[in-house]
Design a protein around this motif. Structure first.
Motif, PDB file in Angstrom:
ATOM      1  N   CYS A   1      57.282  -3.572  89.677  1.00  0.00           N
ATOM      2  CA  CYS A   1      56.823  -3.535  91.072  1.00  0.00           C
ATOM      3  C   CYS A   1      56.293  -4.883  91.554  1.00  0.00           C
ATOM      4  O   CYS A   1      56.320  -5.182  92.743  1.00  0.00           O
ATOM      5  N   GLY A   2      55.783  -5.704  90.631  1.00  0.00           N
ATOM      6  CA  GLY A   2      55.261  -7.014  91.028  1.00  0.00           C
ATOM      7  C   GLY A   2      53.853  -6.985  91.583  1.00  0.00           C
ATOM      8  O   GLY A   2      53.283  -8.038  91.881  1.00  0.00           O
ATOM      9  N   GLU A   3      53.260  -5.800  91.725  1.00  0.00           N
ATOM     10  CA  GLU A   3      51.963  -5.698  92.410  1.00  0.00           C
ATOM     11  C   GLU A   3      50.862  -5.068  91.584  1.00  0.00           C
ATOM     12  O   GLU A   3      49.682  -5.298  91.848  1.00  0.00           O
ATOM     13  N   CYS A   4      51.200  -4.239  90.603  1.00  0.00           N
ATOM     14  CA  CYS A   4      50.166  -3.525  89.850  1.00  0.00           C
ATOM     15  C   CYS A   4      49.428  -4.481  88.915  1.00  0.00           C
ATOM     16  O   CYS A   4      49.795  -5.650  88.775  1.00  0.00           O
TER      17      CYS A   4
ATOM     18  N   CYS B   1      51.674  -6.050  86.244  1.00  0.00           N
ATOM     19  CA  CYS B   1      52.578  -7.060  86.806  1.00  0.00           C
ATOM     20  C   CYS B   1      51.812  -8.334  87.137  1.00  0.00           C
ATOM     21  O   CYS B   1      52.277  -9.440  86.861  1.00  0.00           O
TER      22      CYS B   1
ATOM     23  N   CYS C   1      54.640  -2.170  83.404  1.00  0.00           N
ATOM     24  CA  CYS C   1      54.529  -1.590  84.753  1.00  0.00           C
ATOM     25  C   CYS C   1      55.017  -0.135  84.724  1.00  0.00           C
ATOM     26  O   CYS C   1      56.049   0.176  84.120  1.00  0.00           O
TER      27      CYS C   1
HETATM   28 ZN   LIG Z   1      53.939  -3.194  88.341  1.00  0.00          ZN
END
Ligand SMILES: [Zn+2]
Ligand SMILES: [Zn+2]
Length: 339
Positions: free
Chosen positions: A88-91, A94, A102
């Motif tokens: 996701c790049g956001e959690c 990540c 993730c």
């Molecule tokens: Zn993530």
């Protein structure tokens, strides 16, 4: 395009699939080289939730053949290595660079997203790393397995002069050996039962190699430096190898479990407690591990070329999987496409 299709447990077939077109944020990659991984062998042997007609292959590099909408900074013809998962790049995971943890992680070539046992593969632009001209495409396909080794070697506290044992000289053990040497660990003794793989470990810079059925690798470390091994890298992943690892390590030493054992195993907690062993497990790699590996190959800090023992064509994959269920001389087998 031609691809190797998973048809069911222990069944792979050469087949045809439509060439994918890159969605927004993706590029289409023409695959140059793709490695066969122990995880691929496990997946085909045990199924591991693979759907029929899925495509394996997560250790690869290639050249960009088409660029999808909204992709910036990449052009056709550029060669890239690929982090084989989307996250996701956001959690929190990540943000820490551990996209492989993730909750929304999707594996490419070992699960939902099709991999590179195919002439073409669609990849998210966020997963790409450019390859410098100094790296050929075979080296590009080694970036993934070498990053596994780097990630594992970063787990324990390891300094120049730390005596180590690497158990197993398959591709993972050899990658761990290369990074141990690059970090200055000394001596690094490799323990392996297959003579061909022992030879490879010697070629790749092991201080000594032993057949553990004939010679205790911890005793070999003591012969060389007067101390017992402080760090053991378990790179075999079958029943009882964790217990063998704790048997080898010095008191207050560290064991890094990198090999993936696919069945329940027993350990004797008393043995680990008496030695006050620290145990680490290692999984995958971060983007930073990939970057460090690419830089180390480009500056010849590590030379991994001898890891590649076999280059095959796509049509040879099914027979090669059968041969690799009992490996003898093979380490890294690369599938190479005309390019
Ligand atoms: Zn993530
Ligand atoms: Zn792999």
């Amino acid at each position: 395009m031609k691809a190797i299709l998973y048809k069911g447990r222990n069944q792979l077939e050469l087949g045809e699939l439509p060439t994918p077109s890159p969605a927004a944020g993706e590029v289409l990659l023409k695959v140059h080289d793709c490695g066969i991984c122990g995880s691929d062998l496990h997946a085909v042997q045990f199924g591991l939730g693979l759907k029929p007609d899925c495509v394996l292959g997560h250790e690869f590099c290639g050249e960009i053949a088409a660029v999808g909408r909204e992709v910036r900074g990449f052009e056709t013809g550029e060669r890239v290595a690929v982090l084989p998962f989307a996250s996701c790049g956001e959690c929190e995971h990540c943000r820490r660079g551990q996209g492989y943890h993730c909750a929304k992680m999707k594996a490419l070539g070992l699960g939902p997203l099709p991999g590179a046992y195919a002439e073409y593969v669609a990849c998210s632009a966020a997963s790409l790393l450019k390859l410098p001209d100094r790296l050929n495409s075979r080296q590009g396909a080694l970036v993934e397995p070498l990053s596994v080794g780097l990630h594992a070697v970063k787990r324990p506290h390891l300094q120049p002069g730390t005596p180590c044992v690497v158990m197993g000289a398959g591709p993972v053990g050899l990658a761990v050996l290369l990074w141990c040497k690059a970090m200055g660990a000394d001596p690094v003794v490799v323990s392996e039962i297959a003579p061909g793989r022992r030879e490879l470990a010697q070629k790749l810079g092991a201080s000594a190699v032993v057949n553990p059925r004939e010679y205790n690798p911890a005793a070999k470390v003591r012969d060389l430096c007067g101390r017992l091994p402080q760090v053991i890298f378990e790179c075999i992943g079958v029943k009882s190898t964790m217990s063998e690892a704790v048997g080898l390590v010095d008191k207050c030493g560290q064991v890094v479990v990198v090999g993936v054992c696919m069945e329940p195993d027993q350990i004797m907690p008393l043995q680990w407690i008496f030695k006050e062993v620290t145990v680490h497990f290692a999984l995958a790699y971060s983007r930073a591990d990939f970057e460090e590996t690419i830089a180390a190959l480009a500056t010849s800090k590590i030379d991994a070329d001898s890891m590649v023992t076999d280059i095959i064509g796509l049509e040879q994959v099914p027979a090669t999987f059968a041969a690799l269920s009992r490996p003898t001389t093979q380490a890294k087998v690369l599938i190479e496409f005309p390019h």
